[in-house]
Write an enzyme that holds these catalytic residues in place. Structure first.
Site, PDB file in Angstrom:
ATOM      1  N   GLY A   8      47.967  43.517  38.830  1.00  0.00           N
ATOM      2  CA  GLY A   8      47.603  43.201  40.194  1.00  0.00           C
ATOM      3  C   GLY A   8      48.508  43.663  41.388  1.00  0.00           C
ATOM      4  O   GLY A   8      49.766  43.303  41.021  1.00  0.00           O
ATOM      5  N   GLY A  32      44.588  32.266  42.012  1.00  0.00           N
ATOM      6  CA  GLY A  32      45.174  31.512  41.194  1.00  0.00           C
ATOM      7  C   GLY A  32      44.445  31.099  39.815  1.00  0.00           C
ATOM      8  O   GLY A  32      43.990  29.938  39.753  1.00  0.00           O
ATOM      9  N   ARG A  33      44.211  32.071  39.228  1.00  0.00           N
ATOM     10  CA  ARG A  33      43.591  31.976  37.551  1.00  0.00           C
ATOM     11  C   ARG A  33      44.106  30.664  36.992  1.00  0.00           C
ATOM     12  O   ARG A  33      43.247  29.907  36.651  1.00  0.00           O
ATOM     13  CB  ARG A  33      43.550  33.017  37.030  1.00  0.00           C
ATOM     14  CG  ARG A  33      42.805  33.026  35.857  1.00  0.00           C
ATOM     15  CD  ARG A  33      42.653  34.438  35.031  1.00  0.00           C
ATOM     16  NE  ARG A  33      44.044  34.798  34.731  1.00  0.00           N
ATOM     17  CZ  ARG A  33      44.642  36.089  34.758  1.00  0.00           C
ATOM     18  NH1 ARG A  33      43.796  36.936  34.962  1.00  0.00           N
ATOM     19  NH2 ARG A  33      45.744  36.162  34.318  1.00  0.00           N
ATOM     20  N   GLY A  82      47.273  21.205  55.879  1.00  0.00           N
ATOM     21  CA  GLY A  82      46.768  19.984  56.059  1.00  0.00           C
ATOM     22  C   GLY A  82      45.334  19.496  55.609  1.00  0.00           C
ATOM     23  O   GLY A  82      44.785  19.027  56.201  1.00  0.00           O
ATOM     24  N   ARG A 139      39.200  26.080  60.289  1.00  0.00           N
ATOM     25  CA  ARG A 139      39.483  24.732  60.821  1.00  0.00           C
ATOM     26  C   ARG A 139      38.832  24.914  62.355  1.00  0.00           C
ATOM     27  O   ARG A 139      38.056  23.805  62.732  1.00  0.00           O
ATOM     28  CB  ARG A 139      40.743  24.367  60.974  1.00  0.00           C
ATOM     29  CG  ARG A 139      40.804  22.792  61.268  1.00  0.00           C
ATOM     30  CD  ARG A 139      42.281  22.359  61.224  1.00  0.00           C
ATOM     31  NE  ARG A 139      43.040  22.389  60.061  1.00  0.00           N
ATOM     32  CZ  ARG A 139      42.682  21.167  58.899  1.00  0.00           C
ATOM     33  NH1 ARG A 139      41.891  20.089  59.321  1.00  0.00           N
ATOM     34  NH2 ARG A 139      43.303  21.304  57.680  1.00  0.00           N
ATOM     35  N   ASP A 179      50.439  35.125  42.445  1.00  0.00           N
ATOM     36  CA  ASP A 179      50.134  33.833  42.002  1.00  0.00           C
ATOM     37  C   ASP A 179      51.586  32.977  41.836  1.00  0.00           C
ATOM     38  O   ASP A 179      51.493  31.641  41.372  1.00  0.00           O
ATOM     39  CB  ASP A 179      49.636  34.129  40.529  1.00  0.00           C
ATOM     40  CG  ASP A 179      48.275  34.436  40.579  1.00  0.00           C
ATOM     41  OD1 ASP A 179      47.716  34.445  41.810  1.00  0.00           O
ATOM     42  OD2 ASP A 179      47.540  35.186  39.572  1.00  0.00           O
ATOM     43  N   ASP A 203      52.862  38.912  34.263  1.00  0.00           N
ATOM     44  CA  ASP A 203      53.133  38.818  32.653  1.00  0.00           C
ATOM     45  C   ASP A 203      52.711  39.787  31.803  1.00  0.00           C
ATOM     46  O   ASP A 203      53.471  40.105  30.829  1.00  0.00           O
ATOM     47  CB  ASP A 203      52.429  37.501  32.391  1.00  0.00           C
ATOM     48  CG  ASP A 203      52.425  36.801  30.825  1.00  0.00           C
ATOM     49  OD1 ASP A 203      51.406  37.454  30.134  1.00  0.00           O
ATOM     50  OD2 ASP A 203      53.156  36.382  30.465  1.00  0.00           O
ATOM     51  N   ARG A 258      44.728  49.066  34.883  1.00  0.00           N
ATOM     52  CA  ARG A 258      44.812  48.294  33.693  1.00  0.00           C
ATOM     53  C   ARG A 258      44.581  49.318  32.419  1.00  0.00           C
ATOM     54  O   ARG A 258      44.208  50.437  32.893  1.00  0.00           O
ATOM     55  CB  ARG A 258      43.317  47.327  33.383  1.00  0.00           C
ATOM     56  CG  ARG A 258      43.236  46.590  34.621  1.00  0.00           C
ATOM     57  CD  ARG A 258      44.186  45.369  34.772  1.00  0.00           C
ATOM     58  NE  ARG A 258      44.021  44.285  35.882  1.00  0.00           N
ATOM     59  CZ  ARG A 258      44.680  43.493  35.936  1.00  0.00           C
ATOM     60  NH1 ARG A 258      46.032  43.274  35.612  1.00  0.00           N
ATOM     61  NH2 ARG A 258      44.679  42.880  37.182  1.00  0.00           N
ATOM     62  N   ASP A 294      53.593  32.831  39.385  1.00  0.00           N
ATOM     63  CA  ASP A 294      53.473  32.248  37.924  1.00  0.00           C
ATOM     64  C   ASP A 294      54.285  32.643  36.701  1.00  0.00           C
ATOM     65  O   ASP A 294      54.052  32.563  35.567  1.00  0.00           O
ATOM     66  CB  ASP A 294      51.962  32.127  37.480  1.00  0.00           C
ATOM     67  CG  ASP A 294      51.441  33.717  37.413  1.00  0.00           C
ATOM     68  OD1 ASP A 294      52.065  34.407  37.626  1.00  0.00           O
ATOM     69  OD2 ASP A 294      50.308  33.822  36.777  1.00  0.00           O
ATOM     70  N   THR A 342      53.878  39.486  41.718  1.00  0.00           N
ATOM     71  CA  THR A 342      52.611  38.719  41.681  1.00  0.00           C
ATOM     72  C   THR A 342      52.425  37.736  42.589  1.00  0.00           C
ATOM     73  O   THR A 342      53.231  36.943  42.785  1.00  0.00           O
ATOM     74  CB  THR A 342      52.238  38.392  40.271  1.00  0.00           C
ATOM     75  OG1 THR A 342      51.004  37.687  40.245  1.00  0.00           O
ATOM     76  CG2 THR A 342      53.472  37.428  39.751  1.00  0.00           C
TER      77      THR A 342
END
Length: 319
Positions: free
Chosen positions: A11, A170-171, A185, A154, A127, A103, A72, A129, A125
């Site tokens: 990604g 955020g898999r 908030g 909001r 994420d 990863d 991919r 992660d 990435t």
């Protein structure tokens, strides 16, 4: 080391172009030739490789996405596909490769290194992660994109006295949801790293309503459940009208923040230095604002961890 290559995989994330720029210009500064692999590992297998000059990366530091494109590639997960990639690198006389991605991209880089072709991974990435680094390229920009959206949602939530569920990316990692929820908030944050109790969320919303608050924001990471599903659970538990916003791929786009541009520049440059030093099978990262490098095995043998103290703080502040 006379020629190096650079590719982006998986990604896209804001700041990838800044990292490419750093790799190219750092390499040329050290009198190396640089080749861009277009289209990730698929492009590598197909030999879509072109020489890059200083001007090739001019005026890209502020652009989102990746000028080298990404794709991919299931074939590259096989030994045969990896050997095709090595053959193309040798054909172009490339001695080392910088791989920018997450990863899956690192696994491809590790495989190439084990086949005798040195690779260095740069964490790109949104994420956040990748074990071993406190920040990944693109996370800060994505976070600010989400916060901007929350602030605008909001306004509508307060105007219509509604509860909004905002679904973010955020898999398997809740970093975006947690940081955005705390900064925005939010009344509740639902992440993969922590089980959620719908009754607890409902009680919190009811308490807020009783003290006169007529709107609320709930953040959910896509890896837990879909926003529509959580919205239905909240409505059933509270009786409140609930709307849903799915931010989707807008989180990956946009001009990278200053933080991501500097991070990408530092990490991209260090990746080139490692190849010049003859080191492959390494990943670069940032810890306590210092650039570090470590073995790919450290990435795969450790799990990404989230600072759950931030979860505790968010709950304390959203009473």
């Amino acid at each position: 080391m006379k020629k190096i290559g650079v590719l982006t995989s998986g990604g896209d994330s804001p700041g990838m172009n800044a990292a490419i720029r750093a790799v190219v210009r750092k390499a040329i500064y050290h009198n190396l030739e640089v080749y861009g692999v277009y289209g990730g590992y698929l492009g590598l297998i197909n030999g879509n490789i072109k020489k890059l000059e200083l001007g090739s990366v001019g005026d890209i530091i502020h652009r989102g996405g990746t000028m080298l494109y990404s794709a991919r590639c299931e074939e590259f997960k096989t030994k045969e596909g990896q050997l095709k990639g090595v053959e193309q690198l040798k054909k172009h006389g490339i001695d080392g490769l910088v791989v920018i991605g997450g990863d899956g991209s690192y696994r491809g880089a590790k495989a190439l290194t084990e086949l005798g072709f040195p690779c260095v991974g740069v964490p790109g990435t949104i994420d956040n992660d990748i074990p071993g680094t406190e920040h990944t390229i693109g996370f800060d920009t994505a976070l600010n994109t989400v916060i901007d959206a929350i602030d605008k949602i909001r306004d509508t939530a307060s105007s219509h006295e509604r509860t909004f569920v905002v679904e973010v990316m955020g898999r398997n990692a809740g970093d975006i949801a947690l940081w955005a929820g705390l900064a925005g908030g939010a009344e509740a944050i639902v992440i993969p790293e922590e089980n959620y109790d719908i009754n607890e969320i409902a009680d919190r919303l009811k308490r807020s309503h009783e003290r006169g608050k007529r709107h609320s924001i709930i953040i959910v990471a896509e890896g837990v459940c879909r926003g529509e599903e959580l919205s239905k659970q909240i409505t059933e538990a509270t009786g409140f009208a609930t709307w849903v916003t799915v931010l989707g791929h807008v989180q990956r786009g946009g001009s990278p923040s200053a933080f991501d541009r500097v991070l990408a520049s530092r990490l991209g440059a260090r990746a080139v230095e490692l190849l010049i030093e003859g080191k492959g099978g390494r990943a670069v990262g940032i810890r306590k604002n210092q650039v570090v490098d470590y073995d790919f095995d450290e990435v795969f043998s450790n799990e990404h961890t989230l600072d759950l103290e931030l979860c505790k703080l968010s709950k304390e502040l959203s009473i």
